[in-house]
Design a protein around this motif. Structure first.
Motif, PDB file in Angstrom:
ATOM      1  N   THR A 120     -18.931   3.097  -1.110  1.00 45.63           N
ATOM      2  CA  THR A 120     -18.823   2.694  -2.505  1.00 45.63           C
ATOM      3  C   THR A 120     -18.089   1.373  -2.622  1.00 45.63           C
ATOM      4  O   THR A 120     -18.443   0.529  -3.425  1.00 45.63           O
ATOM      5  N   ASN A 121     -17.074   1.194  -1.823  1.00 53.69           N
ATOM      6  CA  ASN A 121     -16.265  -0.011  -1.892  1.00 53.69           C
ATOM      7  C   ASN A 121     -16.723  -1.082  -0.917  1.00 53.69           C
ATOM      8  O   ASN A 121     -16.095  -2.127  -0.818  1.00 53.69           O
ATOM      9  N   LEU A 122     -17.800  -0.836  -0.215  1.00 51.43           N
ATOM     10  CA  LEU A 122     -18.309  -1.784   0.759  1.00 51.43           C
ATOM     11  C   LEU A 122     -18.899  -2.987   0.041  1.00 51.43           C
ATOM     12  O   LEU A 122     -19.690  -2.843  -0.878  1.00 51.43           O
ATOM     13  N   GLN A 123     -18.501  -4.165   0.471  1.00 51.25           N
ATOM     14  CA  GLN A 123     -18.991  -5.383  -0.169  1.00 51.25           C
ATOM     15  C   GLN A 123     -20.456  -5.599   0.178  1.00 51.25           C
ATOM     16  O   GLN A 123     -20.938  -5.201   1.229  1.00 51.25           O
ATOM     17  N   MET A 124     -21.163  -6.274  -0.742  1.00 52.32           N
ATOM     18  CA  MET A 124     -22.599  -6.465  -0.585  1.00 52.32           C
ATOM     19  C   MET A 124     -22.934  -7.217   0.702  1.00 52.32           C
ATOM     20  O   MET A 124     -23.879  -6.874   1.401  1.00 52.32           O
ATOM     21  N   TRP A 125     -22.155  -8.226   1.050  1.00 52.42           N
ATOM     22  CA  TRP A 125     -22.458  -8.999   2.258  1.00 52.42           C
ATOM     23  C   TRP A 125     -22.302  -8.143   3.512  1.00 52.42           C
ATOM     24  O   TRP A 125     -23.027  -8.327   4.483  1.00 52.42           O
ATOM     25  N   LYS A 126     -21.399  -7.180   3.471  1.00 54.80           N
ATOM     26  CA  LYS A 126     -21.248  -6.279   4.623  1.00 54.80           C
ATOM     27  C   LYS A 126     -22.445  -5.339   4.731  1.00 54.80           C
ATOM     28  O   LYS A 126     -22.906  -5.035   5.831  1.00 54.80           O
ATOM     29  N   GLN A 127     -22.929  -4.877   3.586  1.00 56.49           N
ATOM     30  CA  GLN A 127     -24.102  -4.000   3.602  1.00 56.49           C
ATOM     31  C   GLN A 127     -25.324  -4.748   4.128  1.00 56.49           C
ATOM     32  O   GLN A 127     -26.078  -4.213   4.931  1.00 56.49           O
ATOM     33  N   THR A 128     -25.509  -5.986   3.690  1.00 53.88           N
ATOM     34  CA  THR A 128     -26.662  -6.753   4.172  1.00 53.88           C
ATOM     35  C   THR A 128     -26.523  -7.038   5.662  1.00 53.88           C
ATOM     36  O   THR A 128     -27.519  -6.985   6.395  1.00 53.88           O
ATOM     37  N   ALA A 129     -25.314  -7.291   6.129  1.00 55.35           N
ATOM     38  CA  ALA A 129     -25.099  -7.523   7.562  1.00 55.35           C
ATOM     39  C   ALA A 129     -25.432  -6.271   8.370  1.00 55.35           C
ATOM     40  O   ALA A 129     -26.052  -6.349   9.438  1.00 55.35           O
ATOM     41  N   MET A 130     -25.059  -5.099   7.848  1.00 57.25           N
ATOM     42  CA  MET A 130     -25.366  -3.852   8.547  1.00 57.25           C
ATOM     43  C   MET A 130     -26.872  -3.617   8.599  1.00 57.25           C
ATOM     44  O   MET A 130     -27.398  -3.165   9.614  1.00 57.25           O
ATOM     45  N   LEU A 131     -27.572  -3.926   7.517  1.00 51.94           N
ATOM     46  CA  LEU A 131     -29.025  -3.768   7.503  1.00 51.94           C
ATOM     47  C   LEU A 131     -29.688  -4.723   8.499  1.00 51.94           C
ATOM     48  O   LEU A 131     -30.644  -4.360   9.181  1.00 51.94           O
ATOM     49  N   ARG A 132     -29.160  -5.936   8.593  1.00 55.02           N
ATOM     50  CA  ARG A 132     -29.710  -6.892   9.566  1.00 55.02           C
ATOM     51  C   ARG A 132     -29.487  -6.404  10.995  1.00 55.02           C
ATOM     52  O   ARG A 132     -30.368  -6.497  11.844  1.00 55.02           O
ATOM     53  N   ARG A 133     -28.289  -5.893  11.259  1.00 57.99           N
ATOM     54  CA  ARG A 133     -27.993  -5.373  12.601  1.00 57.99           C
ATOM     55  C   ARG A 133     -28.857  -4.161  12.935  1.00 57.99           C
ATOM     56  O   ARG A 133     -29.155  -3.897  14.094  1.00 57.99           O
ATOM     57  N   ALA A 134     -29.272  -3.436  11.895  1.00 59.43           N
ATOM     58  CA  ALA A 134     -30.129  -2.266  12.099  1.00 59.43           C
ATOM     59  C   ALA A 134     -31.589  -2.658  12.299  1.00 59.43           C
ATOM     60  O   ALA A 134     -32.426  -1.806  12.547  1.00 59.43           O
ATOM     61  N   GLY A 135     -31.884  -3.971  12.192  1.00 57.86           N
ATOM     62  CA  GLY A 135     -33.237  -4.431  12.458  1.00 57.86           C
ATOM     63  C   GLY A 135     -34.070  -4.749  11.234  1.00 57.86           C
ATOM     64  O   GLY A 135     -35.242  -5.085  11.358  1.00 57.86           O
ATOM     65  N   ARG A 136     -33.481  -4.629  10.043  1.00 56.81           N
ATOM     66  CA  ARG A 136     -34.230  -4.945   8.824  1.00 56.81           C
ATOM     67  C   ARG A 136     -34.427  -6.448   8.730  1.00 56.81           C
ATOM     68  O   ARG A 136     -33.563  -7.226   9.085  1.00 56.81           O
ATOM     69  N   ARG A 137     -35.599  -6.862   8.214  1.00 61.72           N
ATOM     70  CA  ARG A 137     -35.890  -8.287   8.091  1.00 61.72           C
ATOM     71  C   ARG A 137     -36.253  -8.707   6.673  1.00 61.72           C
ATOM     72  O   ARG A 137     -35.933  -9.811   6.264  1.00 61.72           O
ATOM     73  N   ARG A 138     -36.929  -7.833   5.934  1.00 60.86           N
ATOM     74  CA  ARG A 138     -37.371  -8.192   4.579  1.00 60.86           C
ATOM     75  C   ARG A 138     -36.734  -7.287   3.538  1.00 60.86           C
ATOM     76  O   ARG A 138     -36.479  -6.119   3.803  1.00 60.86           O
ATOM     77  N   GLY A 139     -36.488  -7.852   2.370  1.00 66.22           N
ATOM     78  CA  GLY A 139     -35.967  -7.062   1.253  1.00 66.22           C
ATOM     79  C   GLY A 139     -34.560  -6.538   1.475  1.00 66.22           C
ATOM     80  O   GLY A 139     -34.194  -5.510   0.923  1.00 66.22           O
ATOM     81  N   ILE A 140     -33.776  -7.242   2.261  1.00 64.64           N
ATOM     82  CA  ILE A 140     -32.438  -6.757   2.624  1.00 64.64           C
ATOM     83  C   ILE A 140     -31.524  -6.677   1.396  1.00 64.64           C
ATOM     84  O   ILE A 140     -30.827  -5.680   1.199  1.00 64.64           O
TER      85      ILE A 140
END
Length: 71
Positions: A8-28
């Motif tokens: 809940t308190n996770l900043q948006m840039w951290k969430q996008t970084a985690m999605l990128r590390r998980a292999g996401r490329r589009r719509g992050i």
């Protein structure tokens, strides 16, 4: 009582970084916003007696599993 998750308190840039590390490329950014909204919603609850009973049942099952593993 509302349960607050660590995300809940996770900043948006951290969430996008985690999605990128998980292999996401589009719509992050869209996915990160959607995930943040999901975690900020209050979860449906049961009656307190039901929640207590379910907690006791889960604890009993974990104790039985722990005993079996210890053998």
């Amino acid at each position: 009582m509302k349960y607050v998750l660590a995300t809940t308190n996770l900043q948006m840039w951290k969430q996008t970084a985690m999605l990128r590390r998980a292999g996401r490329r589009r719509g992050i950014e869209t996915d990160a916003e959607r995930i943040q909204q999901l975690f900020r919603q209050e979860a449906p609850r049961q009656l307190p007696l039901v929640e207590d009973a379910m907690g006791k049942q889960a604890l009993a099952l974990l104790l039985r599993l722990s005993q079996r593993v210890a053998r």
